[in-house]
Write a protein that holds these residues in place. Structure first.
Motif, PDB file in Angstrom:
ATOM      1  N   ASN A 122      11.444  13.457  33.896  1.00 61.68           N
ATOM      2  CA  ASN A 122      11.429  14.690  33.111  1.00 61.68           C
ATOM      3  C   ASN A 122      12.610  14.669  32.152  1.00 61.68           C
ATOM      4  OD1 ASN A 122       9.227  16.318  34.495  1.00 61.68           O
ATOM      5  ND2 ASN A 122      10.558  15.855  36.236  1.00 61.68           N
ATOM      6  N   LEU A 123      12.320  14.815  30.871  1.00 66.13           N
ATOM      7  CA  LEU A 123      13.370  14.772  29.865  1.00 66.13           C
ATOM      8  C   LEU A 123      14.049  16.129  29.700  1.00 66.13           C
ATOM      9  CD1 LEU A 123      11.687  12.685  27.017  1.00 66.13           C
ATOM     10  CD2 LEU A 123      13.679  12.003  28.365  1.00 66.13           C
ATOM     11  N   LYS A 124      15.360  16.103  29.647  1.00 68.49           N
ATOM     12  CA  LYS A 124      16.145  17.257  29.238  1.00 68.49           C
ATOM     13  C   LYS A 124      16.998  16.776  28.069  1.00 68.49           C
ATOM     14  CE  LYS A 124      19.177  20.987  30.746  1.00 68.49           C
ATOM     15  NZ  LYS A 124      20.002  21.555  31.852  1.00 68.49           N
TER      16      LYS A 124
ATOM     17  N   ILE B 229      31.822  13.744  22.745  1.00 70.54           N
ATOM     18  CA  ILE B 229      30.958  14.828  23.208  1.00 70.54           C
ATOM     19  C   ILE B 229      30.079  14.389  24.372  1.00 70.54           C
ATOM     20  CG2 ILE B 229      29.200  16.504  22.451  1.00 70.54           C
ATOM     21  CD1 ILE B 229      30.208  16.167  19.628  1.00 70.54           C
ATOM     22  N   LEU B 230      29.920  13.090  24.565  1.00 72.22           N
ATOM     23  CA  LEU B 230      29.003  12.583  25.586  1.00 72.22           C
ATOM     24  C   LEU B 230      29.322  13.062  27.001  1.00 72.22           C
ATOM     25  CD1 LEU B 230      28.502   8.920  24.282  1.00 72.22           C
ATOM     26  CD2 LEU B 230      26.961  10.878  24.009  1.00 72.22           C
ATOM     27  N   PRO B 231      30.590  13.085  27.432  1.00 70.81           N
ATOM     28  CA  PRO B 231      30.856  13.587  28.792  1.00 70.81           C
ATOM     29  C   PRO B 231      30.377  15.017  29.005  1.00 70.81           C
ATOM     30  CG  PRO B 231      32.768  12.430  27.922  1.00 70.81           C
ATOM     31  CD  PRO B 231      31.812  12.591  26.781  1.00 70.81           C
ATOM     32  N   ARG B 232      30.535  15.846  27.977  1.00 71.96           N
ATOM     33  CA  ARG B 232      30.093  17.236  28.101  1.00 71.96           C
ATOM     34  C   ARG B 232      28.572  17.314  28.194  1.00 71.96           C
ATOM     35  NH1 ARG B 232      31.259  22.125  23.739  1.00 71.96           N
ATOM     36  NH2 ARG B 232      30.334  23.817  24.981  1.00 71.96           N
TER      37      ARG B 232
ATOM     38  N   GLY C 150      24.035  18.485  32.318  1.00 72.75           N
ATOM     39  CA  GLY C 150      22.788  18.158  32.992  1.00 72.75           C
ATOM     40  C   GLY C 150      21.723  17.519  32.131  1.00 72.75           C
ATOM     41  N   TYR C 151      22.058  17.164  30.898  1.00 69.65           N
ATOM     42  CA  TYR C 151      21.079  16.495  30.048  1.00 69.65           C
ATOM     43  C   TYR C 151      20.934  15.034  30.472  1.00 69.65           C
ATOM     44  CZ  TYR C 151      21.445  20.532  26.947  1.00 69.65           C
ATOM     45  OH  TYR C 151      21.429  21.811  26.431  1.00 69.65           O
ATOM     46  N   ASN C 152      19.721  14.487  30.286  1.00 75.03           N
ATOM     47  CA  ASN C 152      19.519  13.069  30.601  1.00 75.03           C
ATOM     48  C   ASN C 152      19.065  12.259  29.390  1.00 75.03           C
ATOM     49  OD1 ASN C 152      16.814  13.813  30.298  1.00 75.03           O
ATOM     50  ND2 ASN C 152      16.392  13.813  32.502  1.00 75.03           N
ATOM     51  N   ALA C 153      18.982  12.935  28.229  1.00 72.01           N
ATOM     52  CA  ALA C 153      18.586  12.238  27.005  1.00 72.01           C
ATOM     53  C   ALA C 153      19.328  12.827  25.817  1.00 72.01           C
ATOM     54  CB  ALA C 153      17.078  12.329  26.784  1.00 72.01           C
ATOM     55  N   LEU C 154      19.651  11.959  24.886  1.00 70.12           N
ATOM     56  CA  LEU C 154      20.314  12.363  23.654  1.00 70.12           C
ATOM     57  C   LEU C 154      19.414  12.020  22.480  1.00 70.12           C
ATOM     58  CD1 LEU C 154      22.798  13.162  21.876  1.00 70.12           C
ATOM     59  CD2 LEU C 154      23.560  10.777  22.105  1.00 70.12           C
TER      60      LEU C 154
ATOM     61  N   TYR D  20      26.697   6.604  30.352  1.00 68.62           N
ATOM     62  CA  TYR D  20      26.597   7.914  30.996  1.00 68.62           C
ATOM     63  C   TYR D  20      25.193   8.180  31.540  1.00 68.62           C
ATOM     64  CZ  TYR D  20      31.214   9.371  29.357  1.00 68.62           C
ATOM     65  OH  TYR D  20      32.569   9.486  29.147  1.00 68.62           O
ATOM     66  N   GLY D  21      24.329   7.186  31.446  1.00 74.10           N
ATOM     67  CA  GLY D  21      22.973   7.350  31.953  1.00 74.10           C
ATOM     68  C   GLY D  21      22.058   8.135  31.043  1.00 74.10           C
ATOM     69  N   LEU D  22      22.422   8.237  29.774  1.00 76.51           N
ATOM     70  CA  LEU D  22      21.644   9.012  28.820  1.00 76.51           C
ATOM     71  C   LEU D  22      20.654   8.118  28.071  1.00 76.51           C
ATOM     72  CD1 LEU D  22      24.521  11.177  27.282  1.00 76.51           C
ATOM     73  CD2 LEU D  22      22.765  11.956  28.888  1.00 76.51           C
ATOM     74  N   THR D  23      19.401   8.504  28.080  1.00 74.12           N
ATOM     75  CA  THR D  23      18.411   7.851  27.227  1.00 74.12           C
ATOM     76  C   THR D  23      18.659   8.306  25.795  1.00 74.12           C
ATOM     77  OG1 THR D  23      16.742   7.724  28.968  1.00 74.12           O
ATOM     78  CG2 THR D  23      15.952   7.687  26.693  1.00 74.12           C
TER      79      THR D  23
END
Length: 292
Positions: free
Chosen positions: A170-172, A196-199, A204-208, A252-255
């Protein structure tokens, strides 16, 4: 009869038109297979156009699609912007030039060189930023964009250190325009956005999803009106710095998603790909922009 006509009998009255389109598609698909190795390979034009290195032959080849051009020249600070490097016409509207290395081993077009295409068309001579350039940068002396030969030496290339995260169920998504995402009233950079990525992760976001990545005409377009689809926006930094931003987001685990709509092509002719070969139907069409 195709299964679709059995599934939806109302289509039967339009069968001849549907089959006409299907057969046209099949014909073009066969053309791509015979001449390009298939649709998938044809879609990877970045492996054919622009600057392509041939290490064993100690040369670069530059290729551009200019179907209606009469003559074409590669010009830049490497040749004092003179017509000393003519491209040769090939099949399917492609124009190319081989650029052998110099005797001392240096490239004919060095890294960071600025360049353009000078094209003789039916309506006169025009200059264009190549459609497949990896970087376009503004020449402040004349206030226009030039293509930039971007091929850093191995020691200067950014190497991705972190694996791409697994696709989340599920994308956030956190969406941001990189240039205006900072606190100050100025254009911010790829590397500044790393802060800004750590914030983003903490929230709780998982995608940028990053906007305005492709080179575009002006800030007022908010990243649309793209002028070069393969050139990261030079206002924010270099391609290597964009790689570093993406790699850090992966850490950071961000897609990472890039906002890019191919229909949002700039109608500009000086710094865009419209009328690349002097016609109004090369990359764009006469009734451009959409809705006009």
């Amino acid at each position: 009869m195709l299964p679709v006509f059995k599934d939806d009998p109302h289509l039967c009255s339009h069968e001849s038109r549907v089959m006409h389109r299907i057969n046209a598609f099949r014909g073009w698909k066969e053309e791509f297979r015979r001449n390009e190795g298939g649709i998938d390979q044809f879609a990877e034009g970045y492996n054919t156009f622009g600057f392509q290195r041939h290490e064993l032959e100690h040369k670069w080849t530059f290729t551009e699609w200019l179907p209606e051009a009469r003559k074409a020249f590669l010009i830049g600070d490497f040749n004092n912007w003179e017509n000393t490097h003519p491209l040769q016409p090939g099949e399917f509207g492609r124009w190319s030039i081989d650029l052998p290395d110099k005797k001392d081993g240096k490239w004919a077009v060095p890294h960071r060189s600025q360049f353009r295409l000078r094209i003789q068309t039916e309506c006169g001579t025009v200059e264009r930023v190549p459609a497949w350039t990896k970087l376009a940068r503004q020449n402040l002396d004349v206030n226009v964009l030039n293509g930039v030969m971007w091929e850093p030496p191995p020691s200067a290339r950014y190497r991705m250190r972190h694996a791409r995260p697994h696709r989340p169920e599920n994308l956030k998504i956190y969406e941001a325009h990189l240039g205006i995402a900072g606190r100050e009233e100025r254009t911010h950079s790829y590397l500044e956005f790393k802060e800004i990525l750590p914030r983003i992760k903490r929230l709780g976001y998982n995608a940028l999803q990053i906007m305005a990545v492709a080179e575009h005409a002006s800030h007022s377009s908010f990243g649309y009106e793209v002028t070069n689809f393969f050139a990261p926006c030079s206002r924010f930094g270099t391609p290597e710095e964009l790689k570093e931003l993406v790699d850090t987001a992966h850490a950071y685990g961000l897609t990472v998603l890039m906002d890019l709509a191919h229909s949002h092509c700039s109608s500009n002719q000086i710094d865009g790909i419209a009328a690349m070969d002097g016609t109004d139907n090369c990359y764009t069409r006469e009734s451009w922009p959409p809705g006009s």
